[in-house]
Design a protein around this motif. Structure first.
Motif, short mmCIF file in Angstrom:
data_model
loop_
_atom_site.label_atom_id
_atom_site.label_comp_id
_atom_site.label_asym_id
_atom_site.label_seq_id
_atom_site.Cartn_x
_atom_site.Cartn_y
_atom_site.Cartn_z
N PHE A 162 -85.26 39.13 13.72
CA PHE A 162 -84.30 39.82 13.57
C PHE A 162 -83.67 40.17 14.61
N ALA A 163 -82.27 40.11 14.51
CA ALA A 163 -81.06 40.76 15.58
C ALA A 163 -80.14 41.54 14.78
N GLY A 164 -79.70 42.54 15.36
CA GLY A 164 -78.43 43.11 14.74
C GLY A 164 -77.45 42.72 14.67
N ALA A 165 -76.50 43.46 13.90
CA ALA A 165 -75.04 42.66 13.72
C ALA A 165 -74.39 42.18 14.61
N ASP A 166 -74.80 42.52 16.06
CA ASP A 166 -74.08 42.40 17.01
C ASP A 166 -74.99 41.21 17.84
N GLY A 167 -76.17 40.97 17.17
CA GLY A 167 -76.86 39.62 17.59
C GLY A 167 -77.72 40.08 18.72
N LEU B 262 -75.09 48.36 0.59
CA LEU B 262 -74.08 48.50 -0.28
C LEU B 262 -72.84 48.35 0.19
N LEU B 263 -72.22 47.01 -0.33
CA LEU B 263 -70.61 47.13 0.28
C LEU B 263 -69.77 47.68 -1.11
N ARG B 264 -69.27 48.81 -0.75
CA ARG B 264 -68.40 49.61 -1.87
C ARG B 264 -66.98 48.96 -1.55
N MET B 265 -66.63 48.34 -2.82
CA MET B 265 -65.28 47.76 -2.86
C MET B 265 -64.16 48.72 -3.45
N SER B 266 -62.91 48.15 -3.34
CA SER B 266 -61.82 48.97 -3.66
C SER B 266 -61.43 48.86 -5.20
N GLY B 267 -62.08 47.63 -5.78
CA GLY B 267 -61.96 47.54 -7.22
C GLY B 267 -63.20 48.38 -8.01
N GLY B 268 -63.95 49.03 -7.22
CA GLY B 268 -65.06 49.79 -7.79
C GLY B 268 -66.31 49.31 -7.92
N ASP B 269 -66.27 48.08 -7.74
CA ASP B 269 -67.54 47.32 -7.66
C ASP B 269 -68.48 47.54 -6.39
N THR B 270 -69.68 47.18 -6.47
CA THR B 270 -70.39 47.16 -5.32
C THR B 270 -71.37 45.84 -4.94
N VAL B 271 -71.24 45.17 -3.88
CA VAL B 271 -72.23 44.19 -3.64
C VAL B 271 -73.30 44.65 -2.69
N LEU B 272 -74.33 44.15 -3.49
CA LEU B 272 -75.72 44.54 -2.76
C LEU B 272 -76.11 43.27 -1.91
N VAL B 273 -76.62 43.60 -0.58
CA VAL B 273 -76.92 42.45 0.20
C VAL B 273 -78.38 43.03 0.70
N HIS B 274 -79.46 42.10 0.51
CA HIS B 274 -80.80 42.44 1.19
C HIS B 274 -81.17 41.19 1.86
N LEU B 275 -81.63 41.42 3.01
CA LEU B 275 -81.87 40.64 4.11
C LEU B 275 -83.17 39.97 3.98
N GLY B 276 -83.91 40.31 3.12
CA GLY B 276 -85.12 39.67 2.76
C GLY B 276 -86.12 39.66 4.12
N MET B 277 -86.56 38.41 4.57
CA MET B 277 -87.33 38.34 5.71
C MET B 277 -86.60 37.80 6.83
N PRO C 178 -86.58 42.25 8.81
CA PRO C 178 -85.79 43.86 8.67
C PRO C 178 -86.32 44.81 7.81
N GLU C 179 -86.90 46.00 8.49
CA GLU C 179 -87.29 47.01 7.47
C GLU C 179 -86.13 47.95 7.40
N LEU C 180 -86.43 49.16 7.17
CA LEU C 180 -85.24 50.04 7.12
C LEU C 180 -84.58 50.21 8.48
N PHE D 86 -85.25 34.72 1.39
CA PHE D 86 -85.88 35.62 0.96
C PHE D 86 -84.63 36.80 0.50
N GLY D 87 -83.72 36.56 1.01
CA GLY D 87 -82.52 37.67 0.95
C GLY D 87 -81.88 37.58 -0.42
N ALA D 88 -80.94 38.36 -0.61
CA ALA D 88 -80.32 38.42 -1.92
C ALA D 88 -78.78 38.87 -1.65
N VAL D 89 -77.90 38.25 -2.61
CA VAL D 89 -76.41 38.86 -2.62
C VAL D 89 -76.28 38.87 -4.06
N LEU D 90 -75.83 40.27 -4.66
CA LEU D 90 -75.78 40.33 -5.95
C LEU D 90 -74.48 41.20 -6.30
#
Length: 272
Positions: free
Chosen positions: A223-228, A61-76, A2-4, A113-117
């Motif tokens: 790589f495959a999109g969210a729909d596979g 960036l998943l914006r949550m109703s509590g005000g927090d954000t979940v960062l997800v990086h797909l890495g390679m 995944p790139e941009l 190589f991905g990340a969930v923060l």
DNA sequence: CTGTTAACCTGAGTGC
DNA sequence: TGCACTCAGGTTAACA
């Protein structure tokens, strides 16, 4: 890989299916990703709703109703998919966000190589986002900016373009393609770029990225999109992966060489 | 400060 | 068929 454009494709595919959904549980089967998946996610997210899915560079960036954000990086090799009903987990299904009412979001990442923060509301910025350069489609990314920023730099123009502090979203594939379309040699020290060359690079990078997004990204292996589904930009690649083959413009044999530890290909005649 | 290199990780591909 | 090996690559940390 995944790139941009791939990340944007995933974002667009995901958003309509997850916005408004309330998190029931966060299941972490394997916390050892690029960085450990923080225990605060399963502790704090349940009950919150997903308000928006944004993107900064290659971070979702998943914006949550509590005000927090979940960062997800797909890495390679990361894949993020939505399910109406989550199937039994298979190998490398590391994290699930289950939804109240059924279904959920699932991260599969063989190479980890991905990340969930977790980016808590209480925290002003985030170390991984704070130093990032402009988005390629932002006005701040322009020829004058690139010219000013490259002054005095010895680093190869390709490495300069791929540096997230210069601009986000130009990974190995799109940097190579942008340089070809701008007719700039990837080995040229960035400090020697002319202003017109910088302007061509900006135009080329945007054209390449826009086209790739329209075609759903570049599908190589992982790589495959969210729909596979696969992306189709690989049909438009002019230099990436084509070392030794003829230039599609002039027929000259494309040259390959590692630049900054990355496989790089260019046309010795078209790119000067 | 600048620039370079190693490290993380697994699956696919290649040569024998 | 299987083994040993190389490569792919985003990002950061560590180093010169």
């Amino acid at each position: 890989m995944p790139e941009l454009p791939e990340v944007e494709t995933v974002r667009r595919g995901l958003a309509p299916h997850v916005i408004g959904r309330q998190i029931a549980t966060v299941v972490v089967r394997e916390a050892r990703l690029r960085w450990p998946v923080p225990a605060s996610l399963p502790a704090d997210l349940p009950g919150q709703r997903i308000l928006a899915v944004d993107r900064r560079g290659k971070y979702l960036l998943l914006r949550m109703s509590g005000g927090d954000t979940v960062l997800v990086h797909l890495g390679m090799s990361g894949r993020l998919r939505v399910f109406d009903a989550l199937p039994a987990p298979v190998k490398h299904d590391h994290v699930d966000w289950t939804f109240v009412g059924g279904g959920g979001l699932r991260l599969n990442d063989p190479r980890r190589f991905g990340a969930v923060l977790h980016w808590p509301q209480s925290q002003t910025g985030h170390a991984l986002l704070d130093h990032l350069g402009p988005e390629p489609f932002d006005d701040a990314f322009n020829g004058a900016y690139l010219y000013a920023r490259s002054r005095g730099k010895q680093v190869a123009t390709k490495s300069f373009l791929m540096d997230g502090r210069t601009v986000v979203g130009c990974g190995n594939i799109y940097a190579a393609e942008s340089l070809f379309r701008a007719r700039v040699r990837p080995t040229l020290p960035a400090g020697k770029l002319s202003l017109p060359a910088c302007e061509r690079l900006v135009v080329a990078a945007r054209a390449v990225l826009r086209s790739a997004i329209e075609q759903g990204g570049t599908t190589l292996r992982d790589f495959a999109g969210a729909d596979g589904l696969a992306g189709y930009f690989q049909q438009d690649l002019r230099v990436y992966g084509r070392e030794g083959q003829p230039c599609r413009v002039c027929g000259t044999t494309l040259k390959g060489q590692r630049i900054g530890q990355r496989a790089s290909v260019w046309c010795p005649k078209c790119q000067r």
